[in-house]
Design an enzyme around this catalytic site. Structure first.
Site, PDB file in Angstrom:
ATOM      1  N   GLN A   1      -1.765  10.709   2.306  1.00 55.39           N
ATOM      2  CA  GLN A   1      -2.245  12.100   2.346  1.00 55.39           C
ATOM      3  C   GLN A   1      -1.110  13.061   2.047  1.00 55.39           C
ATOM      4  O   GLN A   1       0.021  12.854   2.486  1.00 55.39           O
ATOM      5  CB  GLN A   1      -2.714  12.450   3.762  1.00 55.39           C
ATOM      6  CG  GLN A   1      -4.047  11.907   4.176  1.00 55.39           C
ATOM      7  CD  GLN A   1      -4.246  12.084   5.676  1.00 55.39           C
ATOM      8  OE1 GLN A   1      -3.854  11.225   6.449  1.00 55.39           O
ATOM      9  NE2 GLN A   1      -4.825  13.201   6.073  1.00 55.39           N
TER      10      GLN A   1
ATOM     11  N   HIS B   1     -11.470   6.510  11.218  1.00 52.94           N
ATOM     12  CA  HIS B   1     -10.069   6.929  11.356  1.00 52.94           C
ATOM     13  C   HIS B   1      -9.953   8.171  10.490  1.00 52.94           C
ATOM     14  O   HIS B   1      -9.685   8.095   9.292  1.00 52.94           O
ATOM     15  CB  HIS B   1      -9.128   5.821  10.877  1.00 52.94           C
ATOM     16  CG  HIS B   1      -7.706   6.303  10.719  1.00 52.94           C
ATOM     17  ND1 HIS B   1      -6.983   6.835  11.756  1.00 52.94           N
ATOM     18  CD2 HIS B   1      -6.893   6.345   9.634  1.00 52.94           C
ATOM     19  CE1 HIS B   1      -5.785   7.187  11.312  1.00 52.94           C
ATOM     20  NE2 HIS B   1      -5.704   6.902  10.030  1.00 52.94           N
TER      21      HIS B   1
ATOM     22  N   ASP C   1     -11.377   2.866   6.718  1.00 57.54           N
ATOM     23  CA  ASP C   1     -12.653   2.210   7.032  1.00 57.54           C
ATOM     24  C   ASP C   1     -13.422   1.881   5.749  1.00 57.54           C
ATOM     25  O   ASP C   1     -13.964   0.783   5.605  1.00 57.54           O
ATOM     26  CB  ASP C   1     -13.487   3.121   7.946  1.00 57.54           C
ATOM     27  CG  ASP C   1     -12.676   3.558   9.154  1.00 57.54           C
ATOM     28  OD1 ASP C   1     -12.308   2.683   9.946  1.00 57.54           O
ATOM     29  OD2 ASP C   1     -12.374   4.765   9.280  1.00 57.54           O
TER      30      ASP C   1
ATOM     31  N   THR D   1       3.167   9.846   8.063  1.00 53.65           N
ATOM     32  CA  THR D   1       3.240   9.151   9.353  1.00 53.65           C
ATOM     33  C   THR D   1       3.375   7.662   9.064  1.00 53.65           C
ATOM     34  O   THR D   1       2.647   7.149   8.202  1.00 53.65           O
ATOM     35  CB  THR D   1       1.973   9.378  10.202  1.00 53.65           C
ATOM     36  OG1 THR D   1       0.939   8.500   9.754  1.00 53.65           O
ATOM     37  CG2 THR D   1       1.478  10.810  10.126  1.00 53.65           C
TER      38      THR D   1
HETATM   39  P1  NAD Z   1       3.768   5.307   0.162  1.00 55.32           P
HETATM   40  O1  NAD Z   1       3.491   6.115  -1.051  1.00 55.32           O
HETATM   41  O2  NAD Z   1       5.060   5.459   0.855  1.00 55.32           O
HETATM   42  O3  NAD Z   1       3.580   3.755  -0.167  1.00 55.32           O
HETATM   43  C1  NAD Z   1       2.487   3.266  -0.879  1.00 55.32           C
HETATM   44  C2  NAD Z   1       2.997   2.087  -1.685  1.00 55.32           C
HETATM   45  O4  NAD Z   1       1.878   1.462  -2.331  1.00 55.32           O
HETATM   46  C3  NAD Z   1       3.987   2.493  -2.775  1.00 55.32           C
HETATM   47  O5  NAD Z   1       5.170   1.738  -2.655  1.00 55.32           O
HETATM   48  C4  NAD Z   1       3.235   2.166  -4.066  1.00 55.32           C
HETATM   49  O6  NAD Z   1       4.094   1.761  -5.115  1.00 55.32           O
HETATM   50  C5  NAD Z   1       2.339   1.019  -3.602  1.00 55.32           C
HETATM   51  N1  NAD Z   1       1.208   0.774  -4.480  1.00 55.32           N
HETATM   52  C6  NAD Z   1       0.391   1.667  -5.086  1.00 55.32           C
HETATM   53  N2  NAD Z   1      -0.526   1.011  -5.814  1.00 55.32           N
HETATM   54  C7  NAD Z   1      -0.297  -0.309  -5.667  1.00 55.32           C
HETATM   55  C8  NAD Z   1      -0.912  -1.496  -6.156  1.00 55.32           C
HETATM   56  N3  NAD Z   1      -1.954  -1.445  -6.987  1.00 55.32           N
HETATM   57  N4  NAD Z   1      -0.408  -2.679  -5.782  1.00 55.32           N
HETATM   58  C9  NAD Z   1       0.661  -2.755  -4.965  1.00 55.32           C
HETATM   59  N5  NAD Z   1       1.289  -1.673  -4.465  1.00 55.32           N
HETATM   60  C10 NAD Z   1       0.809  -0.477  -4.810  1.00 55.32           C
HETATM   61  O7  NAD Z   1       2.544   5.602   1.181  1.00 55.32           O
HETATM   62  P2  NAD Z   1       2.543   5.279   2.742  1.00 55.32           P
HETATM   63  O8  NAD Z   1       2.954   6.484   3.481  1.00 55.32           O
HETATM   64  O9  NAD Z   1       3.213   3.967   2.942  1.00 55.32           O
HETATM   65  O10 NAD Z   1       0.967   5.120   2.973  1.00 55.32           O
HETATM   66  C11 NAD Z   1       0.287   3.975   2.474  1.00 55.32           C
HETATM   67  C12 NAD Z   1      -1.195   4.062   2.840  1.00 55.32           C
HETATM   68  O11 NAD Z   1      -1.344   3.968   4.259  1.00 55.32           O
HETATM   69  C13 NAD Z   1      -1.816   5.427   2.437  1.00 55.32           C
HETATM   70  O12 NAD Z   1      -3.117   5.218   1.937  1.00 55.32           O
HETATM   71  C14 NAD Z   1      -1.856   6.175   3.757  1.00 55.32           C
HETATM   72  O13 NAD Z   1      -2.841   7.187   3.786  1.00 55.32           O
HETATM   73  C15 NAD Z   1      -2.162   5.041   4.715  1.00 55.32           C
HETATM   74  N6  NAD Z   1      -1.909   5.299   6.127  1.00 55.32           N
HETATM   75  C16 NAD Z   1      -2.786   4.758   6.995  1.00 55.32           C
HETATM   76  C17 NAD Z   1      -2.650   4.982   8.343  1.00 55.32           C
HETATM   77  C18 NAD Z   1      -3.669   4.375   9.276  1.00 55.32           C
HETATM   78  O14 NAD Z   1      -3.690   4.674  10.471  1.00 55.32           O
HETATM   79  N7  NAD Z   1      -4.533   3.523   8.772  1.00 55.32           N
HETATM   80  C19 NAD Z   1      -1.588   5.770   8.824  1.00 55.32           C
HETATM   81  C20 NAD Z   1      -0.685   6.295   7.902  1.00 55.32           C
HETATM   82  C21 NAD Z   1      -0.859   6.064   6.538  1.00 55.32           C
END
Ligand code: NAD
Length: 316
Positions: free
Chosen positions: A85, A178, A126, A229
């Site tokens: 996000q 979530h 989800d 986060t």
């Molecule tokens: P980030 O941008 O730091 O990392 C995402 C990674 O995914 C990057 O390294 C990117 O290169 C990689 N990526 C993108 N497409 C890909 C693919 N096809 N194959 C392999 N790798 C790929 O983002 P982040 O802060 O680590 O967040 C990651 C995800 O987790 C986001 O969708 C975020 O919203 C989510 N998130 C979830 C929660 C939760 O409670 N579920 C909490 C925080 C963040």
């Protein structure tokens, strides 16, 4: 189950993925870790950085850049790939981009012959988990979303700060999406088995009324302050892995498929018993009238998002 022989593959080596990996390594959850990222440099760079932990860690481990072929014999795959996000973006705003990413990943994992358990955190978690399960056709109990585990941790954390009791003594559930429609189950909070009402001297009514909002807004607050986060969710993902690898039969809030609630396709946050096979059983909480209505509202939001995106993915 010998947890020393376990292999975990991380897909998506960004902030969340590497926070998870660092927590898992520090807790000695497995002996072998592999990293896959669409940017090869992230896989290699994180491998090089994390191998330097071995000299100072309590137990040794192997870490390498992974490939989809090597998912075949993994015990657990953790998926954190996708866009995060931006300030003022909701999780559901990420749906189109991240569902395309998860489709691509799901097809590659399926082709590898993987038979283990998948845990997913990519948002909107989800719907993304439901899409992954539907595309792979994997057993629903072996596909687990992080669901509202982080929201539940945030609820416990707020109550803890208010009552000056450790969050580990607090049993408090957040269920549903979530995201912005999550439901904090305030009617069923226990402090080490003791009813919350017995702490009424310390409880401020305004605080209680505001709890749901505080929990929902915490991610926005953190993102505004530091762009993303990741430590909370990293630790939560490590907890789910730990409960699986220790065959714990512990109850934990995760993203589970909600057939028990009469929904055929969707995943959402609910308490469930976790063991070596993944989700052993989804637990139905007793809710008050308002919570019940809000929970189903939340599930309807997820259902309509799932139906919408599934149609688009199928038509492509
Ligand atoms: P980030 O941008 O730091 O990392 C995402 C990674 O995914 C990057 O390294 C990117 O290169 C990689 N990526 C993108 N497409 C890909 C693919 N096809 N194959 C392999 N790798 C790929 O983002 P982040 O802060 O680590 O967040 C990651 C995800 O987790 C986001 O969708 C975020 O919203 C989510 N998130 C979830 C929660 C939760 O409670 N579920 C909490 C925080 C963040």
């Amino acid at each position: 189950m010998n947890k020393l022989d376990k292999k975990i593959v991380l897909i998506g080596a960004g902030a969340v993925g590497t926070s998870f990996l660092y927590a898992a390594i520090n807790q000695n959850l497995a002996t072998s870790y592999e990293i896959i990222d669409v940017f090869e440099n992230f896989s290699i760079g994180n491998k090089l950085d994390l191998e330097d932990v071995i000299a100072s860690n309590q137990a040794s481990f192997k870490i390498s850049k992974g490939s989809y072929q090597s998912c075949k014999d993994a015990d657990i795959i953790v998926i954190t790939a996708g866009k995060p996000q931006k300030p003022n973006q909701t999780r559901l705003d990420l749906l189109l981009d991240n569902s395309r990413i998860i489709k691509d990943i799901a097809l590659k994992i399926k082709a590898s012959g993987f038979k283990g358990i998948t845990i997913i955190a990519s948002n909107p978690v989800d719907v993304i988990t439901a899409v992954y399960q539907k595309i792979t056709g994997f057993d629903k109990n072996k596909v687990i979303g992080s669901g509202t585990i982080l929201d539940a941790a945030r609820l416990s954390c707020e109550i803890s700060k208010h009552l000056h009791v450790s969050p580990r003594s607090i049993s408090a559930y957040v269920i549903g999406e979530h995201g912005d429609s999550s439901v904090s189950v305030l009617s069923n909070i226990k402090i080490n088995g003791i009813d919350l009402n017995l702490f009424s001297e310390k409880l401020n009514l305004d605080f209680l009324n505001d709890l749901n909002n505080i929990v929902r807004k915490k991610a926005y607050q953190i993102i505004k302050l530091k762009r993303a986060t990741f430590y909370g969710i990293g630790a939560a993902l490590a907890k789910i892995v730990r409960l699986i690898l220790s065959d714990s039969d512990e109850i934990c809030v995760v993203g589970a498929k909600l057939e028990k609630y009469g929904y055929t396709n969707i995943y959402a946050g609910v308490p469930a018993i976790i063991n070596k096979n993944g989700i052993k059983e989804v637990i139905k909480l007793t809710l008050n009238k308002e919570e019940e209505i809000n929970f189903h509202k939340s599930l309807k939001i997820l259902e309509s998002n799932f139906n919408h995106i599934w149609k688009q993915l199928k038509d492509k």
